[in-house]
Design a protein around this motif. Structure first.
Motif, short mmCIF file in Angstrom:
data_model
loop_
_atom_site.label_atom_id
_atom_site.label_comp_id
_atom_site.label_asym_id
_atom_site.label_seq_id
_atom_site.Cartn_x
_atom_site.Cartn_y
_atom_site.Cartn_z
N MET A 175 0.84 -1.20 0.00
CA MET A 175 0.00 0.00 0.00
C MET A 175 0.88 1.26 0.00
O MET A 175 0.62 2.22 -0.71
CB MET A 175 -0.89 0.03 1.25
N SER A 179 1.14 4.53 -2.38
CA SER A 179 0.88 5.85 -1.81
C SER A 179 1.99 6.85 -2.08
O SER A 179 1.75 8.05 -2.06
CB SER A 179 0.65 5.73 -0.30
N GLY A 203 -8.09 5.09 7.37
CA GLY A 203 -7.49 3.87 6.81
C GLY A 203 -6.15 4.20 6.19
O GLY A 203 -5.76 3.63 5.17
N ASP A 226 -6.39 4.54 11.71
CA ASP A 226 -6.48 3.17 11.19
C ASP A 226 -6.77 2.24 12.35
O ASP A 226 -6.85 2.68 13.52
CB ASP A 226 -5.18 2.77 10.46
N ASP A 246 -12.02 2.58 14.92
CA ASP A 246 -12.82 1.87 13.92
C ASP A 246 -13.68 2.89 13.18
O ASP A 246 -14.51 3.56 13.79
CB ASP A 246 -13.70 0.85 14.66
N MET A 247 -13.46 3.01 11.88
CA MET A 247 -14.17 4.04 11.11
C MET A 247 -15.68 3.81 11.07
O MET A 247 -16.43 4.72 10.71
CB MET A 247 -13.61 4.13 9.70
N LYS A 260 -8.02 7.04 0.77
CA LYS A 260 -7.40 6.50 -0.44
C LYS A 260 -7.50 4.98 -0.42
O LYS A 260 -7.03 4.33 0.53
CB LYS A 260 -5.93 6.93 -0.52
N TRP A 261 -8.13 4.44 -1.44
CA TRP A 261 -8.27 2.99 -1.58
C TRP A 261 -8.96 2.39 -0.36
O TRP A 261 -8.56 1.36 0.15
CB TRP A 261 -6.91 2.34 -1.81
C1 LIG Z 1 -6.50 -0.98 1.08
S1 LIG Z 1 -5.75 -0.38 2.55
C2 LIG Z 1 -5.44 1.32 2.10
C3 LIG Z 1 -4.33 1.93 2.89
C4 LIG Z 1 -3.97 3.38 2.50
N1 LIG Z 1 -5.11 4.25 2.50
C5 LIG Z 1 -3.29 3.41 1.15
O1 LIG Z 1 -3.92 3.66 0.14
O2 LIG Z 1 -2.08 3.15 1.11
C6 LIG Z 1 -7.15 -0.28 3.65
C7 LIG Z 1 -6.81 0.25 5.04
O3 LIG Z 1 -8.03 0.33 5.79
C8 LIG Z 1 -7.76 -0.06 7.13
N2 LIG Z 1 -9.02 -0.44 7.81
C9 LIG Z 1 -9.72 -1.59 7.63
N3 LIG Z 1 -10.80 -1.60 8.44
C10 LIG Z 1 -10.78 -0.42 9.14
C11 LIG Z 1 -11.64 0.13 10.12
N4 LIG Z 1 -12.74 -0.50 10.53
N5 LIG Z 1 -11.32 1.35 10.65
C12 LIG Z 1 -10.19 2.01 10.23
N6 LIG Z 1 -9.35 1.52 9.28
C13 LIG Z 1 -9.63 0.32 8.73
C14 LIG Z 1 -6.79 -1.21 6.93
O4 LIG Z 1 -6.08 -1.51 8.12
C15 LIG Z 1 -5.90 -0.68 5.81
O5 LIG Z 1 -4.79 0.04 6.31
#
Ligand SMILES: C[S@@+](CC[C@H](N)C(=O)[O-])C[C@H]1O[C@@H](n2cnc3c(N)ncnc32)[C@H](O)[C@@H]1O
Length: 362
Positions: A175, A179, A203, A226, A246-247, A260-261
Motif C-alpha cells: 500500500m 501511496s 485507513g 487506522d 474503527d471508522m 485513499k483505496w
Molecule cells: C486498502 S488499505 C489502504 C491503505 C492506505 N489508505 C493506502 O492507500 O495506502 C485499507 C486500510 O483500511 C484499514 N481499515 C480496515 N478496516 C478499518 C476500520 N474498521 N477502521 C479504520 N481503518 C480500517 C486497513 O487496516 C488498511 O490500512
C-alpha cells in the motif's frame, strides 16, 4: 463452420485453441513478474548500469549452475511482457557474442524507481495467501462466506494481516508503495488542500500519504486513523499523529477526510455507513468541510480497453479479498446521495484511480 471437417477449419481451430491456451496460462505473466521481483532482477540490472549478460546476471543472482540455462527462458518471457529489453549482444575478447538485457522505460518507472516503483504491491497482490483464495471462488458463489478469502483462510484480510505479521508487513509495504505516488498528485493538485487546517487520513495505514501531505503543508494538522494494531507504536511527528479506532464507530473531527483505496474495500451499505461517519467528522468542527476520495472510477465508454481491463481485474481482486468493488461514476454518485451528500466533483484521474471531492448539504 464445421470445425472438424469444414474448409479452413484447421486454421479456425488453431486460432480458437491459441486463444484458450493464452487464457489458461495467462497467470504465467503474473508469476514470472513475481519471480523476477522476488529474485531482485530489476534492481540488479539497474545497479549494473549497462546491459547485463545472462552469465553476469546468473552470477549476481547466485543461480544454481544447473538452472543457469533456464534463466534465458524467464528473461524471454519478461521481454515479451515488456519489462525487459534485449540489447545488442555483448562481444567478448574471444569474439564470442552473448545476449544482454536492459530495463525498459516501463520497468524503470513501475518497478525500480524509488517514488513510482510498485514492486512491493506486486508481491502483496501475488502472495500465496491472495492467489490461493481464487480457488475458493466457485465454492464461495454457492456458500455463505463473506468473501473467497474468508472461505480460504477462515477470516477476513484485515484480521489475517493482524494475525500473520509477515503478510501484514507485506500488505502495508504494498500500500505504501502505491501511496508514494501521492507526492506527484499533491504537486499537481495543490489547490485541493487550500483552506484546510486539519485532515484525517482514514485507513491511512502506516501513514505514507499523510507524511507527504504533512511535509508539503506544515500548517495542516494530519491524523492517520487506522485499526489500533496498524498504528500501534508508530511515532507522532510534528504535525502528524496516529490514532487507532474503527471508522464504522467514529472518526476524529477535521476540516477534511482523506480516503485513499478505502471505499472500494466495502459494500455499498458499508460505504454509506463510513461516509455518514465522515460527514459527522467534517461537520463537528462547525464548518462544512469536504471528503477527498482516491479510488477507481470505471468509465468503460470513454477509456481505452486496456485501462478498463486493468480496472476490471482490480474489481475481481476486490471480490476475492473483501466485500467491496470498483465503481462506475453512477455507482459513486448513488453512494454519496444515499449518505446525505449533495454534490461531488471528479477532479482528475491519477493512474488507474481518480481524485474525487465530496461536499455535504449546505
Ligand atoms: C486498502 S488499505 C489502504 C491503505 C492506505 N489508505 C493506502 O492507500 O495506502 C485499507 C486500510 O483500511 C484499514 N481499515 C480496515 N478496516 C478499518 C476500520 N474498521 N477502521 C479504520 N481503518 C480500517 C486497513 O487496516 C488498511 O490500512
Amino acid at each position: 463452420m464445421d470445425l472438424v471437417n469444414g474448409q479452413g477449419a484447421s486454421d479456425e481451430l488453431s486460432r480458437l485453441q491459441s486463444h484458450l491456451y493464452k487464457n489458461i496460462l495467462s497467470f504465467t505473466d503474473s508469476m514470472s513478474l513475481y519471480c523476477a521481483i522476488q529474485l531482485g532482477i530489476p534492481e540488479i540490472i539497474h545497479n549494473h548500469g549497462q546491459p547485463i549478460t545472462l552469465k553476469q546476471l546468473a552470477s549476481k543472482l547466485r543461480i544454481h549452475p544447473q538452472k543457469t540455462r533456464c534463466m534465458h527462458r524467464l528473461m524471454r518471457l519478461l521481454v515479451h511482457s515488456g519489462f525487459i529489453t534485449k540489447t545488442a549482444p555483448v562481444v567478448h575478447e574471444d569474439q564470442e557474442e552473448e545476449e544482454a538485457y536492459a530495463l525498459t522505460a516501463s520497468s524503470r518507472v513501475v518497478l525500480v524507481d524509488k517514488v513510482t516503483g510498485l514492486s512491493p504491491l506486486v508481491q502483496a497482490i501475488l502472495d500465496p495467501a491472495v492467489v490461493n483464495s481464487w480457488y475458493s471462488l466457485g465454492d464461495w458463489f454457492r456458500g455463505t462466506e463473506l468473501t473467497p478469502f474468508v472461505k480460504a483462510h477462515g477470516m477476513g484480510i484485515f484480521d489475517y494481516c493482524n494475525q500473520n505479521p509477515e503478510y501484514g508487513v507485506a500488505f502495508d509495504e504494498g500500500m505504501a508503495s502505491d501511496s508514494r505516488l501521492m507526492s506527484k498528485v499533491i504537486k499537481d493538485y495543490k489547490t485541493i488542500f487550500d483552506g484546510l487546517d486539519s485532515l484525517v487520513d482514514v485507513g491511512g495505514g502506516s501513514g505514507t500519504v499523510s507524511r507527504i501531505i504533512s511535509e508539503a503543508f506544515p500548517h495542516i494538522k494530519c491524523t492517520v486513523f487506522d485499526l489500533p494494531h496498524v498504528v500501534a507504536n508508530l511515532p507522532d511527528d510534528k504535525n502528524l499523529k496516529y490514532v487507532g479506532g474503527d471508522m464504522f464507530q467514529s472518526i476524529p473531527a477535521a476540516d477534511a477526510i482523506l480516503m485513499k483505496w478505502i471505499l472500494h474495500d466495502w459494500s455499498d451499505e458499508e460505504c454509506v455507513e463510513i461516509l455518514k461517519r465522515c460527514k459527522e467528522a467534517i461537520r463537528s468542527k462547525g464548518k462544512d468541510g469536504k471528503i477527498i476520495i482516491i479510488d477507481v472510477v470505471i468509465n468503460e465508454e470513454e477509456e481505452q480497453h486496456d485501462i478498463t481491463k486493468a480496472k476490471l481485474f482490480l474489481d475481481a481482486l476486490m471480490m476475492i479479498l473483501v466485500t467491496g468493488k470498483e465503481r462506475t461514476k453512477k455507482e459513486w454518485e448513488k453512494l454519496f446521495l444515499d449518505a446525505g451528500f449533495s454534490h461531488y466533483k471528479i477532479v482528475a484521474p491519477y493512474g488507474l484511480k481518480s481524485l474525487i471531492e465530496v461536499y455535504p448539504n449546505s
